[in-house]
Scaffold this motif. Structure first.
Motif, PDB file in Angstrom:
ATOM      1  N   THR A  32       0.855  -1.184   0.000  1.00 16.59           N
ATOM      2  CA  THR A  32       0.000   0.000   0.000  1.00 16.59           C
ATOM      3  C   THR A  32       0.892   1.235   0.000  1.00 16.59           C
ATOM      4  O   THR A  32       1.774   1.358   0.858  1.00 16.59           O
ATOM      5  N   THR A  91       3.725  -1.459   3.997  1.00 14.61           N
ATOM      6  CA  THR A  91       3.374  -0.052   3.789  1.00 14.61           C
ATOM      7  C   THR A  91       4.245   0.819   4.670  1.00 14.61           C
ATOM      8  O   THR A  91       5.330   0.404   5.102  1.00 14.61           O
ATOM      9  N   PRO A 116      -2.399  -1.419   6.883  1.00 13.19           N
ATOM     10  CA  PRO A 116      -2.940  -0.053   6.876  1.00 13.19           C
ATOM     11  C   PRO A 116      -4.436   0.017   7.135  1.00 13.19           C
ATOM     12  O   PRO A 116      -4.967   1.123   7.296  1.00 13.19           O
ATOM     13  N   GLU A 118       1.279   5.452   9.559  1.00  8.02           N
ATOM     14  CA  GLU A 118       0.332   6.539   9.293  1.00  8.02           C
ATOM     15  C   GLU A 118       0.901   7.882   9.755  1.00  8.02           C
ATOM     16  O   GLU A 118       0.639   8.915   9.152  1.00  8.02           O
ATOM     17  N   ASN A 121       0.503   7.296   2.804  1.00  9.22           N
ATOM     18  CA  ASN A 121      -0.620   8.223   2.796  1.00  9.22           C
ATOM     19  C   ASN A 121      -0.147   9.642   2.479  1.00  9.22           C
ATOM     20  O   ASN A 121       1.054   9.928   2.402  1.00  9.22           O
ATOM     21  N   GLN A 122      -1.092  10.526   2.275  1.00  3.75           N
ATOM     22  CA  GLN A 122      -0.765  11.884   1.829  1.00  3.75           C
ATOM     23  C   GLN A 122       0.067  12.631   2.860  1.00  3.75           C
ATOM     24  O   GLN A 122       0.981  13.387   2.511  1.00  3.75           O
TER      25      GLN A 122
END
Length: 735
Positions: free
Chosen positions: A217, A245, A289, A248, A220-221
């Motif tokens: 994955t 991944t 995630p 976060e 994230n942004q």
């Protein structure tokens, strides 16, 4: 069938259990939808959405899967396996063992037993599943750690260094730092060259196997805004059992570290997972995630398939010996099974294997078990009065390990630091250290000095080989692997030093770790008592070149820590401190401080037998017909990487080899064995089910594992229909 203490009370006790099971089934269904197409997918999606809605489960919520509530395959009762017969007996329920167990038991006609010395770990689940718990609720030093120590190490000023290894389902993948970092194409192909292989152990095969094990994955942004994270999804897998991944949550110091490495001349890697693993980058981690939990061998390969009736997993018992029903077969000694016991002095039990015994115990346990079973150097066996089965000098030798510690800085007053406890906030607790750099020798030393050092290492090869306290065949193998390191690795961009950035325990660290040690050690038993730890002698820094490379690596770590922009987040250096500056001072500090980076390997090396090899290219132990080793003890040479990714790939490749041999063995035979007609799993006509088994075998297991398309989820057609039926009925009862 009598159930063990860990699963005797699995039946639902109240509505909350039924709801939890319902939710788990629903999420299993939704995972499976990704493999369905057309009208079937539409019907399943509509039905599942209705069920989830009726049960008040938002489709955007965290999947509330808790397989531990109905883990029927797992038991702590020796009677569950005692005197039973399976097709395959797997020794060790760690990273590799659970991969192999999943892939083999995906065939309902194959019965599998796994024996793990540690407990299941379900009682302390958060200790393993919360990422930051690897530091702040650590399993190191607890019952989930073997708590081994090395022999006194002259290279470490006489210290006996701790050697933590996982002793729980999932093994070290359950307690490690979660780094998912691959090695390089050059290194993998050097391994293949050492065994004259152009088919099974090349980079392309290993890459495919590693991709098969993972679901990647992208970051994230928030992470992308804070840290430059180049990635290429084509270098990763998209439907494997293990999640890969990034956390976060991250911190600005992470991006500053990567910028500072660039400012001292370290290249920035654009695609480290595709075979060019050098340079600086934000490494991936084994994090799920969907709920920000650790994704490890147990949660990925075992928990989703615990309902398979052809799979039994025994915890809390140590395999003490491999048994043989023939040592004179011209094709090699024939393993008949293993003996196991709960503790020293406790009663011993036996379990039998129709087809193979597979060692997945790791770099320490595998050689110990082989030596106790009469497969080792003849002189070692003779000295302890152990009957020889196979004279195999390489067992326990070729040991290599990474050495590491950190240059530590105090944070500046304005720096935002991660908490130093597990907070209970999933986003916050998802942060794990992952920014790293693999630094070439020419960058560390300068090209001229590095070339001179390589020449010196080449000229010292004969003396280094002669100094290794090992049998002649092992010395020949050391000569070959030494040459590979000096001639194929060191002149390239492959990093002999790894730099690791850590924000932990309130400090800012730039760690250095030796990746390609020229030193070689050994694992050797010193007692016939299986519960007595073997002698663990990694011979740290016994080759002078290792100290030279490591010393300069720490100097570079200090440079990175004092270079902008990272330097704006730090104040004074607390370790080793500015008073350490000369080579002699650095070396004294190193000897008193460094320890394992937790990557021991090569004690059952895949090398030609005449080079001290233990297994052939099919992972079969030399001199045996049906005994294999499948884990991190197999690679013949240390990698510039973290071993977890490689071990997942190795276990996937090993599973494919075993299944291929199983299929070939079934061709042209009459289906008269118990395995042929029913799978030899539990629930058979004998009551225990391991010598019989009903036709159809594992109702919940299916075949997904053999295709590699899902994380061991139930097979699409019959199992999914059954899951839908149960879900609908359960919903009707609860609404």
């Amino acid at each position: 069938m009598e159930k063990g203490s860990e699963d005797a009370n699995w039946e639902p006790q109240n509505a909350s259990f039924v709801m939890s099971m319902l939710r788990s089934i629903c999420w299993d269904i939704m995972r499976t939808l990704s493999t369905a197409t057309g009208a079937v997918a539409m019907v399943l999606a509509a039905t599942t959405t209705t069920i989830v809605s009726s049960a008040s489960i938002p489709l955007t919520s965290t999947p509330p899967v808790d397989y531990s509530l109905f883990r029927r395959s797992v038991t702590a009762s020796a009677s569950a396996l005692a005197n039973a017969t399976y097709d395959y007996v797997i020794v060790g329920g760690g990273l590799a063992g659970l991969v192999v167990a999943n892939r083999l038991s995906a065939n309902p006609n194959i019965s599998v037993a796994v024996i793990e010395a540690g407990s299941s770990g379900y009682a302390d689940n958060a200790k393993f599943t919360v990422p930051s718990a690897n530091l702040y609720d650590s399993s190191v030093g607890t019952e989930y750690d073997w708590q081994w120590k090395t022999t006194p190490q002259p290279g470490l000023s006489g210290r006996s260094a701790p050697w933590p290894r996982g002793k729980v389902l999932g093994g070290s993948s359950a307690i490690n730092g979660l780094y998912y970092v691959r090695h390089s194409e050059i290194e993998q192909n050097a391994w293949a060259d050492l065994i004259d292989d152009e088919q099974d152990w090349t980079w392309s095969k290993m890459l495919d196997a590693m991709k098969k094990s993972e679901t990647f994955t992208p970051p994230n942004q928030a992470t992308r805004q804070s840290v430059s994270v180049p990635f290429d999804s084509s270098s990763h897998g998209s439907d494997g059992p293990v999640h890969v991944t990034y956390p976060e949550t991250t911190y600005p110091q992470v991006g500053a570290f990567l910028q500072s490495t660039g400012n001292v001349g370290i290249a920035q890697s654009q695609n480290p997972d595709a075979g060019q693993s050098w340079g600086a980058f934000l490494a991936t981690s084994n994090i799920n995630p969907t709920n920000w939990t650790r994704s490890f061998s147990r949660t990925a390969y075992l928990d989703p398939v615990t309902e398979r009736s052809n799979l039994d997993v025994l915890t809390g018992h140590l395999v003490t010996k491999i048994t043989f029903n023939s040592t004179s077969d011209p094709e090699g000694a024939v393993a008949s099974g293993v003996e196991f016991s709960a503790s020293s002095g406790a009663a011993s039990s036996a379990v039998y294997a129709r087809k193979e015994v597979i060692l997945c115990g790791g770099a320490v346990n595998d050689p110990q078990i082989l030596q106790l079973s009469g497969i080792a150097d003849a002189s070692l066996l003779s000295s302890l009065g152990i009957d020889q089965v196979v004279d195999l000098p390489g067992v326990g030798y070729h040991l290599q390990d990474h050495l590491s510690t950190g240059v530590v800085f105090s944070p500046s007053s304005s720096a935002t630091m991660p908490p130093t406890t597990v907070t209970g906030n999933r986003a916050t607790d998802s942060y794990v250290n992952s920014a790293i750099a693999y630094v070439s020798g020419s960058t560390i030393f300068g090209q001229d000095q590095w070339s001179s050092l390589i020449e010196q290492m080449q000229s010292n090869r004969d003396a280094s080989v002669e100094a290794y306290d090992a049998p002649a065949a092992v010395k020949a193998g050391y000569n070959a692997t030494y040459a590979a390191q000096v001639e194929k690795f060191f002149p390239t961009e492959i990093g002999p030093i790894e730099l690791l950035f850590a924000l932990s325990f309130g400090g800012v660290q730039v760690q250095a770790a030796l990746q390609h040690p020229l030193s070689r050690g050994s694992i050797r038993i010193n007692s016939t008592n299986p519960f007595t730890p073997p002698s663990i002698d990694p011979a740290y820094l016994s080759n002078p070149a290792d100290m030279t490379i490591l010393r300069e690596g720490f100097k570079l770590a200090r440079r990175v820590g004092t270079t902008a922009p990272l330097s704006t987040f730090t104040s004074s250096e607390s370790a080793p401190g500015s008073s350490v500056s000369s080579d002699t001072q650095w070396e004294s500090w190193i000897r008193s401080t460094v320890g394992t980076e937790f990557h021991p390997s090569s004690t059952c090396s895949m090398l030609p037998r005449e080079l001290g090899g233990v297994v052939d290219k099919n992972l079969r132990v030399y001199g045996t017909k049906n005994l294999r080793v499948v884990d991190a003890s197999v690679p013949p040479i240390s990698f510039s990487a973290h071993l977890m990714s490689i071990t997942y790939g190795l276990a996937e490749l090993g599973s494919e080899m075993i299944l291929q041999d199983y299929t070939q063995g079934m061709v042209g035979t009459t289906n008269t064995t118990a395995a042929s007609v029913g799978g030899g799993g539990r629930g058979g006509s004998s009551g225990s089910g391991r010598t019989g088994g009903t036709a159809g075998g594992a109702a919940a297991g299916g075949t997904a594992g053999s295709t590699g398309s899902t994380s061991g989820a139930p097979a699409f057609a019959p199992a999914l229909v059954a899951s839908l039926t149960v879900a609908v009925c359960a919903t009707a009862c609860l609404v």
